[in-house]
Design an enzyme around this catalytic site. Sequence first.
Site, PDB file in Angstrom:
ATOM      1  N   GLU A  90       0.820  -1.198   0.000  1.00  0.00           N
ATOM      2  CA  GLU A  90       0.000   0.000   0.000  1.00  0.00           C
ATOM      3  C   GLU A  90       0.861   1.258   0.000  1.00  0.00           C
ATOM      4  O   GLU A  90       1.971   1.259   0.527  1.00  0.00           O
ATOM      5  CB  GLU A  90      -0.896   0.023   1.245  1.00  0.00           C
ATOM      6  CG  GLU A  90      -1.970  -1.054   1.191  1.00  0.00           C
ATOM      7  CD  GLU A  90      -2.826  -1.125   2.442  1.00  0.00           C
ATOM      8  OE1 GLU A  90      -4.022  -1.429   2.292  1.00  0.00           O
ATOM      9  OE2 GLU A  90      -2.343  -0.902   3.559  1.00  0.00           O
ATOM     10  N   CYS A 103       3.348   8.844   0.529  1.00  0.00           N
ATOM     11  CA  CYS A 103       3.952   7.964   1.535  1.00  0.00           C
ATOM     12  C   CYS A 103       4.087   6.588   0.907  1.00  0.00           C
ATOM     13  O   CYS A 103       3.087   5.981   0.520  1.00  0.00           O
ATOM     14  CB  CYS A 103       3.044   7.920   2.767  1.00  0.00           C
ATOM     15  SG  CYS A 103       3.602   6.765   4.027  1.00  0.00           S
ATOM     16  N   CYS A 110       7.279  -6.264   7.345  1.00  0.00           N
ATOM     17  CA  CYS A 110       8.391  -5.630   8.047  1.00  0.00           C
ATOM     18  C   CYS A 110       8.899  -6.583   9.114  1.00  0.00           C
ATOM     19  O   CYS A 110       8.117  -7.287   9.749  1.00  0.00           O
ATOM     20  CB  CYS A 110       7.913  -4.329   8.718  1.00  0.00           C
ATOM     21  SG  CYS A 110       9.232  -3.397   9.526  1.00  0.00           S
ATOM     22  N   CYS A 114       7.406  -3.834  15.750  1.00  0.00           N
ATOM     23  CA  CYS A 114       7.076  -2.887  16.808  1.00  0.00           C
ATOM     24  C   CYS A 114       5.706  -3.265  17.362  1.00  0.00           C
ATOM     25  O   CYS A 114       4.797  -3.645  16.609  1.00  0.00           O
ATOM     26  CB  CYS A 114       7.093  -1.460  16.276  1.00  0.00           C
ATOM     27  SG  CYS A 114       8.732  -0.999  15.674  1.00  0.00           S
ATOM     28  N   CYS A 117       2.319  -1.762  15.808  1.00  0.00           N
ATOM     29  CA  CYS A 117       2.228  -1.531  14.359  1.00  0.00           C
ATOM     30  C   CYS A 117       1.662  -2.747  13.640  1.00  0.00           C
ATOM     31  O   CYS A 117       2.159  -3.865  13.814  1.00  0.00           O
ATOM     32  CB  CYS A 117       3.615  -1.200  13.807  1.00  0.00           C
ATOM     33  SG  CYS A 117       3.622  -0.927  12.023  1.00  0.00           S
ATOM     34  N   SER A 191      12.106   7.567   7.305  1.00  0.00           N
ATOM     35  CA  SER A 191      11.804   7.283   8.704  1.00  0.00           C
ATOM     36  C   SER A 191      12.374   5.926   9.075  1.00  0.00           C
ATOM     37  O   SER A 191      12.136   4.939   8.382  1.00  0.00           O
ATOM     38  CB  SER A 191      10.286   7.296   8.911  1.00  0.00           C
ATOM     39  OG  SER A 191       9.966   6.978  10.251  1.00  0.00           O
ATOM     40  N   LEU A 215      11.411   6.967  17.841  1.00  0.00           N
ATOM     41  CA  LEU A 215      11.992   6.771  19.172  1.00  0.00           C
ATOM     42  C   LEU A 215      11.008   6.046  20.100  1.00  0.00           C
ATOM     43  O   LEU A 215      11.308   4.978  20.620  1.00  0.00           O
ATOM     44  CB  LEU A 215      12.405   8.131  19.745  1.00  0.00           C
ATOM     45  CG  LEU A 215      13.194   8.090  21.043  1.00  0.00           C
ATOM     46  CD1 LEU A 215      14.490   7.325  20.904  1.00  0.00           C
ATOM     47  CD2 LEU A 215      13.465   9.518  21.534  1.00  0.00           C
ATOM     48  N   CYS A 333      -0.843   6.062  10.008  1.00  0.00           N
ATOM     49  CA  CYS A 333       0.409   5.434  10.428  1.00  0.00           C
ATOM     50  C   CYS A 333       0.135   4.124  11.157  1.00  0.00           C
ATOM     51  O   CYS A 333      -0.685   4.074  12.056  1.00  0.00           O
ATOM     52  CB  CYS A 333       1.167   6.328  11.406  1.00  0.00           C
ATOM     53  SG  CYS A 333       1.568   7.910  10.746  1.00  0.00           S
TER      54      CYS A 333
END
Length: 340
Positions: A90, A103, A110, A114, A117, A191, A215, A333
């Site tokens: 996407e 974006c 991934c 995290c 996410c 990022s 962070l 996000c």
Amino acid sequence: MTDLAELDRLELQQTLADLGVPRFHGTQIYRWLYKRGVSDLARMTDLSRKLRARLAETVTITTPELIRKEVSSDGTAKFLFRLADGRLIESVYIPDTPAQTFCVSTQVGCAMRCAFCLTGKMGLIRNLTAGEIAGQVRVLAHETGLADQSFNVVLMGMGEPLHNYDAVMKSLRMLADKDGFGVNPRRVTLSTVGVVPAMAKLAEEDLMPNLAVSLHATTEAQRDTLVPINKKYDIEELIDACRKMPLRRRGKITFEYVMLAGENDSPADARRLVKLLRGLKAKVNLLPLNEAAGIDFKRPSDDVVDRFATILADNDVTVSVRKSRGRDIRAACGQLATDR
Ligand code: SAH
């Protein structure tokens, strides 16, 4: 068959030269591909018929196939692409005045996992190629009618860009080319979750994008649980790598900080963040969690976000709160995932 979409302009010219075709035809093809959004050789009408027929026998041009476009009530649009091997990714178009932003994704899934996410839940399926990364921009630029204007590119879609370093840097080179979109690296933001060795490499690049660092926590223990790669490259090393990043005049590193209710949103967290960033040219972008099924955290109230932001601002830390765009179409996000 050579895929011309995987080549930067110099490689494209060289490939043609190797076939005995004059180099300037490479520039023509590059312009068709980027400026006019045409990836079908047959339609490149300033190449002779004979040349087009000849090239069709030895080269291909692959473009991510747009299979769905959803538009949010706030104008944000999410694009679902099918890649040559059938994998899905996407990308998101975020309209704003004056800046228009694309974006884009850098991986299918991934590996970073995290805790908050959705993309991380997929695990890493594969890296995108440079052509697939630049290809998302090609399609978005033409779908939105912005191919002739300047736009921002943020590498904030699916994937960890510094975990796919070479393809990402090559795609930036492809996008920066004057015969393509001529995207100025100042308009690109990469990022990263903090792949420290790759940050050192990035510091040496000519086409240096702006840097955003995810962070999200202020103590090692807290970051270990939220951002697992912290066990390998901890906050201390990460901040050290940030100190060594060369910055443009008036340039700053953006620190992204996802806000999770009751986890990392207290005044004590804010004060630790101030301390951590001391002496750095930094700005903080707070990202109140975008909730999703399967994510075990809650978004803090606006008051809690404000209180946190105020502590930063009172201590001379530049801070902004990221507007959550496209939440109704799961384009915000952390909401990109194609593993349905
Ligand atoms: N892998 C890179 C690129 C992703 S950018 C990185 O981690 O920086 C996307 C940003 O959204 C990152 O800061 C990411 O941590 C954040 N994010 C992930 N899930 C989120 C969620 N559910 N709500 C808000 N932000 C989220």
